[in-house]
Write a protein that holds these residues in place. Structure first.
Motif, PDB file in Angstrom:
ATOM      1  N   TYR A  49      -5.330  -0.795  -2.810  1.00  0.00           N
ATOM      2  CA  TYR A  49      -4.784  -1.749  -2.442  1.00  0.00           C
ATOM      3  C   TYR A  49      -5.628  -2.962  -1.962  1.00  0.00           C
ATOM      4  O   TYR A  49      -5.456  -4.248  -2.263  1.00  0.00           O
ATOM      5  CB  TYR A  49      -3.997  -1.349  -1.329  1.00  0.00           C
ATOM      6  CG  TYR A  49      -3.096  -2.510  -0.753  1.00  0.00           C
ATOM      7  CD1 TYR A  49      -1.952  -3.019  -1.335  1.00  0.00           C
ATOM      8  CD2 TYR A  49      -3.388  -3.019   0.504  1.00  0.00           C
ATOM      9  CE1 TYR A  49      -1.149  -3.988  -0.771  1.00  0.00           C
ATOM     10  CE2 TYR A  49      -2.629  -4.171   1.140  1.00  0.00           C
ATOM     11  CZ  TYR A  49      -1.512  -4.679   0.415  1.00  0.00           C
ATOM     12  OH  TYR A  49      -0.975  -5.536   1.208  1.00  0.00           O
TER      13      TYR A  49
ATOM     14  N   THR B 205      -1.743   2.469  -6.235  1.00  0.00           N
ATOM     15  CA  THR B 205      -0.525   1.313  -5.729  1.00  0.00           C
ATOM     16  C   THR B 205       0.287   0.860  -6.938  1.00  0.00           C
ATOM     17  O   THR B 205      -0.126   0.976  -7.933  1.00  0.00           O
ATOM     18  CB  THR B 205      -1.393   0.301  -5.293  1.00  0.00           C
ATOM     19  OG1 THR B 205      -2.302   0.452  -4.325  1.00  0.00           O
ATOM     20  CG2 THR B 205      -0.425  -0.881  -4.956  1.00  0.00           C
TER      21      THR B 205
ATOM     22  N   GLU C  38      -1.981   8.714  -5.659  1.00  0.00           N
ATOM     23  CA  GLU C  38      -3.355   8.212  -5.610  1.00  0.00           C
ATOM     24  C   GLU C  38      -3.677   6.855  -6.208  1.00  0.00           C
ATOM     25  O   GLU C  38      -3.990   6.644  -7.410  1.00  0.00           O
ATOM     26  CB  GLU C  38      -4.313   9.239  -6.382  1.00  0.00           C
ATOM     27  CG  GLU C  38      -4.440  10.503  -5.662  1.00  0.00           C
ATOM     28  CD  GLU C  38      -5.325  11.574  -6.294  1.00  0.00           C
ATOM     29  OE1 GLU C  38      -5.457  12.411  -5.703  1.00  0.00           O
ATOM     30  OE2 GLU C  38      -5.580  11.544  -7.473  1.00  0.00           O
TER      31      GLU C  38
ATOM     32  N   SER D 130       0.965  -1.198   0.199  1.00  0.00           N
ATOM     33  CA  SER D 130      -0.040  -0.006   0.075  1.00  0.00           C
ATOM     34  C   SER D 130       0.858   1.339  -0.036  1.00  0.00           C
ATOM     35  O   SER D 130       1.721   1.452   0.881  1.00  0.00           O
ATOM     36  CB  SER D 130      -0.878  -0.061   1.150  1.00  0.00           C
ATOM     37  OG  SER D 130      -1.499   1.205   1.183  1.00  0.00           O
ATOM     38  N   THR D 131       0.731   2.112  -1.001  1.00  0.00           N
ATOM     39  CA  THR D 131       1.525   3.374  -0.909  1.00  0.00           C
ATOM     40  C   THR D 131       0.694   4.340  -1.300  1.00  0.00           C
ATOM     41  O   THR D 131       0.968   5.569  -1.720  1.00  0.00           O
ATOM     42  CB  THR D 131       2.449   3.290  -2.357  1.00  0.00           C
ATOM     43  OG1 THR D 131       1.517   3.071  -3.400  1.00  0.00           O
ATOM     44  CG2 THR D 131       3.500   2.147  -2.121  1.00  0.00           C
ATOM     45  N   TRP D 132      -0.637   4.415  -0.844  1.00  0.00           N
ATOM     46  CA  TRP D 132      -1.864   5.514  -0.648  1.00  0.00           C
ATOM     47  C   TRP D 132      -1.247   6.355   0.047  1.00  0.00           C
ATOM     48  O   TRP D 132      -0.971   6.434   1.010  1.00  0.00           O
ATOM     49  CB  TRP D 132      -2.875   4.870  -0.619  1.00  0.00           C
ATOM     50  CG  TRP D 132      -3.903   5.859  -0.349  1.00  0.00           C
ATOM     51  CD1 TRP D 132      -4.635   6.418   0.660  1.00  0.00           C
ATOM     52  CD2 TRP D 132      -4.921   6.318  -1.381  1.00  0.00           C
ATOM     53  NE1 TRP D 132      -5.611   7.259   0.420  1.00  0.00           N
ATOM     54  CE2 TRP D 132      -5.741   7.348  -1.005  1.00  0.00           C
ATOM     55  CE3 TRP D 132      -4.807   6.045  -2.740  1.00  0.00           C
ATOM     56  CZ2 TRP D 132      -6.525   8.007  -1.713  1.00  0.00           C
ATOM     57  CZ3 TRP D 132      -5.737   6.724  -3.656  1.00  0.00           C
ATOM     58  CH2 TRP D 132      -6.775   7.639  -3.139  1.00  0.00           C
ATOM     59  N   GLY D 133      -1.303   7.793  -0.702  1.00  0.00           N
ATOM     60  CA  GLY D 133      -1.180   8.843   0.247  1.00  0.00           C
ATOM     61  C   GLY D 133       0.459   9.377   0.424  1.00  0.00           C
ATOM     62  O   GLY D 133       0.634  10.405   0.993  1.00  0.00           O
TER      63      GLY D 133
ATOM     64  N   GLY E  31      -4.405   3.129 -10.403  1.00  0.00           N
ATOM     65  CA  GLY E  31      -5.404   3.823  -9.761  1.00  0.00           C
ATOM     66  C   GLY E  31      -6.769   3.512  -9.864  1.00  0.00           C
ATOM     67  O   GLY E  31      -7.341   3.000 -11.162  1.00  0.00           O
TER      68      GLY E  31
ATOM     69  N   ASP F  55      -8.057   4.119  -2.280  1.00  0.00           N
ATOM     70  CA  ASP F  55      -6.995   3.251  -2.205  1.00  0.00           C
ATOM     71  C   ASP F  55      -7.574   1.782  -2.761  1.00  0.00           C
ATOM     72  O   ASP F  55      -8.230   1.195  -2.474  1.00  0.00           O
ATOM     73  CB  ASP F  55      -6.668   2.789  -0.604  1.00  0.00           C
ATOM     74  CG  ASP F  55      -5.501   2.242  -0.419  1.00  0.00           C
ATOM     75  OD1 ASP F  55      -4.779   1.678  -1.480  1.00  0.00           O
ATOM     76  OD2 ASP F  55      -4.980   2.123   0.713  1.00  0.00           O
TER      77      ASP F  55
END
Length: 362
Positions: free
Chosen positions: A341, A237, A235, A220-223, A326, A339
């Motif tokens: 993910y 993964t 915005e 998870s690389t959201w934000g 996204g 997200d």
């Protein structure tokens, strides 16, 4: 002068009442003509309850086909408007109300249904609704124009659309004239194309965007912050994978965008039937058979992993090869990212389970 005003006032009143009577008579004649042209079986809101129908989708499709036979509008156009309303229904109709009394999600506001100057905004009389310029008609044959009756709603929508014609372009114009929103017209046209192509309402199903295996990694690389392009957040993964690994469509959908984006490089965007926009970025190239406006299916190859982006067209190699995935949801007025993910993990696990099941069955 006051005496003259008092003398002329009754004549003005008589003239207004006479004009109203003429309009009222015309509306009655129009309603009678509509009743002669269309004779649909009654669809009462209570009997069409989604809670009491074993297969709500089949019941909806049957209703669309009934209305199509009566009006000449293809069933998939009714389905497209209904589906668009479903994707924005949380803003308009409580979900429990739909579940308890309706099988469609179309909702026409009171002033539009009954007429903006109608003193009775809950009016169900076709005559008075017509007199006040309302949109509501009786489509079920019960003598009422009920805004909570699915057949009445669909027939009223059909009457509105047919004012502009029955071609695909006419349909889009009619939808725009109803919503006064270009994006709504685009979404409804996209949904109609999907329903027409597949011939069914159920367009569920998904696929992981990369072929399953051990040659990719993601978390998870959201934000998180971005290293290029100013102050903005991530915005989506990132799925890190070898250059040239196939990228697959995650859904049934329509290719909405394709081409270069200075942030995402060679990217492609796909709209699904739930009004979600699936965004695939940093590709090294596209499958040549996929063009804008095409229909795609889950698992279909649409391109290949790359490292394009962060500059003018053709820029590559500013970061390791990976797929940026996204997902955005359109609610009618705004479109916002969320997200992806959890969905990616769900799709990956589902696909692994399906593979294991197939192996056991052989």
């Amino acid at each position: 002068m006051l005496a003259l005003f008092k003398k002329t006032l009754p004549w003005r009143t008589v003239l207004c009442l006479s004009a109203a009577a003429m309009l009222w008579g015309a509306s009655q004649a129009a309603a009678a003509e509509a009743a002669r042209r269309v004779n649909l079986p009654a669809v009462q809101s209570g009997s069409s309850s989604a809670a009491g129908v074993a297969d709500p989708a089949a019941a909806r499709k049957e209703l669309y086909e009934q209305m199509s036979a009566a009006t000449g509008i293809p069933w998939f156009r009714f389905a497209a408007i209904d589906q668009y309303e479903r994707t924005i229904a949380k803003k308009k109709v409580p979900a429990d109300a739909l579940a308890s009394s309706r099988i469609t999600a179309i909702s026409i506001p009171g002033p539009v249904w009954s007429g903006p100057l109608n003193p009775d905004q809950a009016d169900t009389s076709p005559d008075s609704i017509s007199f006040f310029g309302g949109m509501g008609y009786d489509g079920s044959g019960d003598g009422l124009a009920d805004s909570s009756n699915d057949a009445d709603l669909l027939y009223s929508m059909a009457r509105h659309l047919l004012k502009y014609g029955n071609s695909a372009n006419d349909f889009s114009i009619g939808v725009w004239e109803y919503y006064h929103n270009g994006r709504a017209a685009q979404r409804v046209a996209q949904f109609a194309k999907l329903y027409e192509h597949f011939g069914r309402l159920d367009l569920s199903g998904s696929a992981f965007p990369l072929p399953l295996g051990n040659n990719y990694a993601y978390r998870s690389t959201w934000g998180t912050g971005r290293s290029w392009g100013g102050a903005r957040i991530h915005e989506g993964t990132d799925l890190f994978a070898p250059q040239g690994l196939p990228v697959r469509s995650t859904c049934f959908g329509i290719v909405e965008t394709k081409g270069w984006n200075r942030y995402g490089g060679w990217r492609i965007g796909i709209r699904d039937i739930e009004n979600r926009y699936h965004y695939y970025a940093h590709l090294s190239g596209y499958d040549k058979s996929v063009t804008r406006g095409d229909i795609v299916t889950p698992g279909q190859i649409i391109g290949w992993v790359g490292s394009s982006g962060y500059g003018s067209p053709g820029t590559q190699g500013k970061f390791p090869p990976h797929l940026h995935y996204g997902i955005y949801r359109d609610r009618g007025i705004t479109e916002w990212a969320f997200d992806p993910y959890p969905l990616l993990k769900q799709w990956e696990n589902q696909e692994y389970r399906a593979l294991r099941k197939n192996k056991r069955s052989k």
